[in-house]
Design a protein around this motif. Structure first.
Motif, PDB file in Angstrom:
ATOM      1  N   LEU A 163      11.169  16.221  -9.322  1.00 38.95           N
ATOM      2  CA  LEU A 163      12.601  15.920  -9.236  1.00 38.95           C
ATOM      3  C   LEU A 163      12.969  15.331  -7.888  1.00 38.95           C
ATOM      4  N   GLY A 164      12.103  15.496  -6.911  1.00 39.44           N
ATOM      5  CA  GLY A 164      12.387  15.014  -5.557  1.00 39.44           C
ATOM      6  C   GLY A 164      12.596  13.511  -5.552  1.00 39.44           C
ATOM      7  N   THR A 165      13.636  13.050  -4.843  1.00 41.91           N
ATOM      8  CA  THR A 165      13.846  11.601  -4.744  1.00 41.91           C
ATOM      9  C   THR A 165      13.853  11.123  -3.293  1.00 41.91           C
ATOM     10  N   SER A 166      14.272  11.966  -2.360  1.00 38.41           N
ATOM     11  CA  SER A 166      14.184  11.564  -0.959  1.00 38.41           C
ATOM     12  C   SER A 166      14.022  12.801  -0.079  1.00 38.41           C
ATOM     13  N   PHE A 167      13.515  12.570   1.137  1.00 39.91           N
ATOM     14  CA  PHE A 167      13.170  13.681   2.031  1.00 39.91           C
ATOM     15  C   PHE A 167      13.400  13.240   3.464  1.00 39.91           C
ATOM     16  N   LYS A 168      13.924  14.159   4.263  1.00 38.29           N
ATOM     17  CA  LYS A 168      14.148  13.815   5.665  1.00 38.29           C
ATOM     18  C   LYS A 168      13.988  15.066   6.518  1.00 38.29           C
ATOM     19  N   ALA A 169      13.355  14.932   7.653  1.00 35.06           N
ATOM     20  CA  ALA A 169      13.241  16.063   8.572  1.00 35.06           C
ATOM     21  C   ALA A 169      13.400  15.562   9.996  1.00 35.06           C
ATOM     22  N   PHE A 170      14.180  16.297  10.785  1.00 32.24           N
ATOM     23  CA  PHE A 170      14.376  15.922  12.186  1.00 32.24           C
ATOM     24  C   PHE A 170      14.692  17.163  12.999  1.00 32.24           C
ATOM     25  N   GLY A 171      14.559  17.006  14.315  1.00 28.35           N
ATOM     26  CA  GLY A 171      14.913  18.095  15.202  1.00 28.35           C
ATOM     27  C   GLY A 171      16.254  17.800  15.858  1.00 28.35           C
ATOM     28  N   LEU A 172      17.058  18.842  16.034  1.00 30.81           N
ATOM     29  CA  LEU A 172      18.323  18.689  16.742  1.00 30.81           C
ATOM     30  C   LEU A 172      18.244  19.616  17.956  1.00 30.81           C
ATOM     31  N   THR A 232      18.794  13.978  18.725  1.00 35.08           N
ATOM     32  CA  THR A 232      18.070  14.013  17.467  1.00 35.08           C
ATOM     33  C   THR A 232      16.642  13.522  17.699  1.00 35.08           C
ATOM     34  N   ILE A 233      15.676  14.274  17.211  1.00 34.19           N
ATOM     35  CA  ILE A 233      14.277  13.854  17.314  1.00 34.19           C
ATOM     36  C   ILE A 233      13.769  13.594  15.895  1.00 34.19           C
ATOM     37  N   PRO A 234      13.568  12.316  15.561  1.00 32.99           N
ATOM     38  CA  PRO A 234      13.158  12.016  14.191  1.00 32.99           C
ATOM     39  C   PRO A 234      11.750  12.528  13.889  1.00 32.99           C
ATOM     40  N   LEU A 235      11.554  13.132  12.739  1.00 35.95           N
ATOM     41  CA  LEU A 235      10.214  13.550  12.331  1.00 35.95           C
ATOM     42  C   LEU A 235       9.724  12.680  11.177  1.00 35.95           C
ATOM     43  N   ILE A 236      10.445  12.714  10.067  1.00 33.61           N
ATOM     44  CA  ILE A 236      10.030  11.852   8.964  1.00 33.61           C
ATOM     45  C   ILE A 236      11.203  11.560   8.039  1.00 33.61           C
ATOM     46  N   ARG A 237      11.193  10.335   7.504  1.00 31.55           N
ATOM     47  CA  ARG A 237      12.172   9.992   6.480  1.00 31.55           C
ATOM     48  C   ARG A 237      11.432   9.298   5.336  1.00 31.55           C
ATOM     49  N   ILE A 238      11.634   9.805   4.139  1.00 29.98           N
ATOM     50  CA  ILE A 238      11.034   9.185   2.958  1.00 29.98           C
ATOM     51  C   ILE A 238      12.181   8.821   2.035  1.00 29.98           C
ATOM     52  N   PRO A 292       0.830  -1.200   0.000  1.00 23.47           N
ATOM     53  CA  PRO A 292       0.000   0.000   0.000  1.00 23.47           C
ATOM     54  C   PRO A 292       0.867   1.254   0.000  1.00 23.47           C
ATOM     55  N   PRO A 293       0.385   2.327  -0.633  1.00 26.09           N
ATOM     56  CA  PRO A 293       1.232   3.514  -0.728  1.00 26.09           C
ATOM     57  C   PRO A 293       1.436   4.165   0.633  1.00 26.09           C
ATOM     58  N   TRP A 294       2.627   4.112   1.146  1.00 26.00           N
ATOM     59  CA  TRP A 294       2.951   4.746   2.437  1.00 26.00           C
ATOM     60  C   TRP A 294       4.426   5.129   2.408  1.00 26.00           C
ATOM     61  N   PRO A 295       4.712   6.319   1.857  1.00 31.35           N
ATOM     62  CA  PRO A 295       6.115   6.674   1.631  1.00 31.35           C
ATOM     63  C   PRO A 295       6.959   6.812   2.900  1.00 31.35           C
ATOM     64  N   ALA A 296       6.355   7.175   4.030  1.00 28.59           N
ATOM     65  CA  ALA A 296       7.160   7.414   5.238  1.00 28.59           C
ATOM     66  C   ALA A 296       7.781   6.114   5.743  1.00 28.59           C
ATOM     67  N   ASP A 297       9.048   6.192   6.128  1.00 25.44           N
ATOM     68  CA  ASP A 297       9.785   5.025   6.593  1.00 25.44           C
ATOM     69  C   ASP A 297       9.349   4.668   8.029  1.00 25.44           C
ATOM     70  N   PRO A 298       8.722   3.498   8.222  1.00 24.57           N
ATOM     71  CA  PRO A 298       8.217   3.148   9.550  1.00 24.57           C
ATOM     72  C   PRO A 298       9.311   2.813  10.545  1.00 24.57           C
ATOM     73  N   SER A 299      10.573   2.700  10.067  1.00 26.00           N
ATOM     74  CA  SER A 299      11.624   2.473  11.055  1.00 26.00           C
ATOM     75  C   SER A 299      12.124   3.817  11.593  1.00 26.00           C
ATOM     76  N   TYR A 300      11.540   4.906  11.118  1.00 31.81           N
ATOM     77  CA  TYR A 300      11.973   6.238  11.557  1.00 31.81           C
ATOM     78  C   TYR A 300      10.922   6.909  12.436  1.00 31.81           C
ATOM     79  N   SER A 301       9.644   6.869  12.002  1.00 28.89           N
ATOM     80  CA  SER A 301       8.588   7.491  12.800  1.00 28.89           C
ATOM     81  C   SER A 301       7.236   6.908  12.410  1.00 28.89           C
ATOM     82  N   HIS A 302       6.249   7.099  13.310  1.00 27.32           N
ATOM     83  CA  HIS A 302       4.930   6.496  13.110  1.00 27.32           C
ATOM     84  C   HIS A 302       3.820   7.524  13.102  1.00 27.32           C
TER      85      HIS A 302
END
Ligand code: HEC
Length: 495
Positions: free
Chosen positions: A380-389, A395-401, A113-123
């Motif tokens: 053009l986007g191929t990957s995306f990542k956002a976190f808090g420092l 490091t506080i993970p927000l999302i990784r695609i 199923p389409p779910w781009p967010a990496d579940p090993s990073y955040s839920h």
């Protein structure tokens, strides 16, 4: 009991669960609490076959009714049913049998199923992810004759509410009809949905419901609140703007959305969003929500209609749910990147045949609780990542695609609000591939693409991260943002 043991129970369901004295239901509940990644580790350690994985059932004993239908009903039929948004149904054995090879392929690659967010990073709320076990079950079933299995084992098809996921709306507003010709290409429109109601009130949630043919691909809407004395006739002006290279001010003019004296009315951003297959956002009572004035207009900003293969007419509508009182905790929005409050470094200009990584950073001025995030890029986007420092270096993970997908850009609501302490630097990274290797590159040969035109057109680029937040209060980490989903998420008879 160790985590691995619990997951062991999960993977070996009924037989072992009772041995350990757990009911099946509680086992599933407990294992839900833990990260799905552990399931992967467990399977890996159980892996001893040449095929690269082992499941809890012998491959030639896997059947549709017993093993496959429960997975499909839980993860696929929300979209893949006759009224759903996917192009074909996966409700019956024959439906699934016919597509078995493609299904095995797209699930093993993680495309469906389409779910781009990496579940090993955040839920997030409403995430749809298959475990490794489930992926293997489907694969081995497809490879081993795709048997049907006993009729009586077939789970019941989940039921899905019609018209609304949130219940009975207080106000329903219809968009003007949009006529699409056969063979029409993508269209991006701005549609005004004006209203007058008896008195000012407050809104808890707004839901967009697409017309029955599901022609709307996505939409992002805001609300304009007018003061009574500033707007004589909110119904005046066109309802639909179809500008080739839209400048927001031109649309505002055409749709007569300014106040009578030419000033701008109050605007509530992201008042309603829609993406096929996604539940509308509903926060727990008191959290979020906004004012709705007596005279106003929702604006479906950049509503995207996909290509149509026949002459068709779309009639979509908006359901508005009032709240009895003003929100205790109104939400705020922070927008990083394109059109937002922070600079992109290096600037988002991607020359042909180059892969460029851009970053944008913003500092959190007070303790906040993040409720929802929306990563946004174009083709053009191929990957995306956002976190808090944090200031202390955490490091506080927000999302990784890892594999960006233009078609599936969710507004992700965290299962529990995420606290970002004062001074935390939010760091956002996006990778843009402007080579011919990028199959989604809108130009052949590649040309320079940037976000400088500010058209927001698909063939221009964007790099944006929107955060919906409230000032932090003690205990926010424990708020369950998923309560509403538990009410509406269909349950199969398996659970
Ligand atoms: C959120 C909605 C949604 C969910 C959930 C979903 N799909 Fe899909 N699926 C789509 C849409 C829309 C398409 C067609 C467009 C596309 O390929 O993205 C599609 C396409 C497919 C295709 C065709 C792909 C191809 O390359 O031809 C297969 C096979 C498929 N889905 C299987 C599944 C399976 C199996 C599941 C569950 C494990 C699932 N889908 C869950 C929306 C969904």
């Amino acid at each position: 009991m160790a985590r691995a043991d619990l997951l062991f129970l999960k993977n070996f369901k009924k037989s072992k669960a009772t041995v350990f004295g757990f009911g099946l239901k509680s086992v599933i509940l407990i294992s839900k609490v833990f990260n799905l990644a552990f399931a992967g580790i467990l399977l890996f350690s159980a892996c001893n076959s040449e095929q690269g994985g082992k499941v809890s059932v012998e491959p030639d004993k896997i059947t549709f009714t017993e093993h496959i239908a429960p997975i499909i009903y839980k993860n696929c039929v929300f979209c893949h049913r006759p009224e759903g948004i996917a192009p074909f149904s996966l409700v019956t054995y024959r439906n699934v049998y016919r597509k078995k090879k493609t299904i095995a392929e797209v699930v093993s690659k993680g495309i469906m199923p389409p779910w781009p967010a990496d579940p090993s990073y955040s839920h997030f709320v409403g995430e749809r992810i298959l475990t490794e076990d489930e992926k293997l079950l489907i694969k081995y079933w497809a490879q081993n004759g795709a048997k049907k299995g006993p009729e009586e084992a077939m789970p019941e098809l989940p039921t899905f509410p019609e018209g609304s996921f949130l219940g009975k709306p207080d106000l329903t507003l219809w968009l003007d009809s949009v006529v699409l010709d056969a063979h029409s290409l993508d269209r991006f429109l701005t549609i005004k949905i004006p209203f007058e109601i008896p008195k000012d009130t407050f809104v808890r949630a707004v839901e967009f419901v697409p017309g029955k043919d599901n022609l709307v691909h996505h939409m992002n809407g805001h609300l304009l609140n007018y003061k009574e004395q500033d707007k004589k006739n909110v119904f005046d002006g066109s309802r639909i703007a179809d500008l080739q290279s839209p400048k927001y001010s031109e649309e505002f003019q055409l749709l007569k959305m300014y106040n009578d004296d030419g000033t701008e009315p109050e605007r509530v951003h992201s008042a309603v969003n829609y993406l096929p297959g996604v539940y509308p956002t509903l926060y727990p009572e008191g959290l979020g929500g906004f004012r709705l004035s007596k005279i106003g207009a929702f604006v479906a900003n950049d509503i995207h209609y996909g290509p149509s293969h026949k002459n068709s007419v779309d009639r979509s509508h908006i359901n508005v749910f009032y709240s009895r009182k003003p929100p205790d905790r109104p939400t705020f929005e922070l927008m990083l990147g394109t059109n937002g409050q922070t600079e992109i470094v290096p600037p988002l200009v991607v020359p042909p045949n180059r892969v460029v990584t851009c970053r944008t950073k913003g500092v959190v001025p007070e303790d906040i609780s993040v409720l929802t995030i929306n990563p946004h890029m174009h083709l053009l986007g191929t990957s995306f990542k956002a976190f808090g420092l944090t200031v202390t270096g955490d490091t506080i993970p927000l999302i990784r695609i890892k594999r960006w997908d233009f078609n599936w850009q969710y507004f992700y609501t965290f299962k529990n609000p995420v606290k970002l302490p004062k001074g935390t630097m939010i760091i956002v990274e996006g990778v843009f591939d402007n080579t011919a290797n990028n199959p989604f590159n809108p130009f052949d040969p590649p040309r320079t693409i940037s976000d400088k035109n500010r058209t927001m057109k698909t063939s221009d680029e964007m790099f944006q991260f929107i955060i919906t937040w409230v000032p932090y209060q003690k205990g926010d980490e424990n708020i369950n943002m998923e309560t509403f989903l538990e009410q509406v998420t269909p349950t199969t008879s398996e659970q």
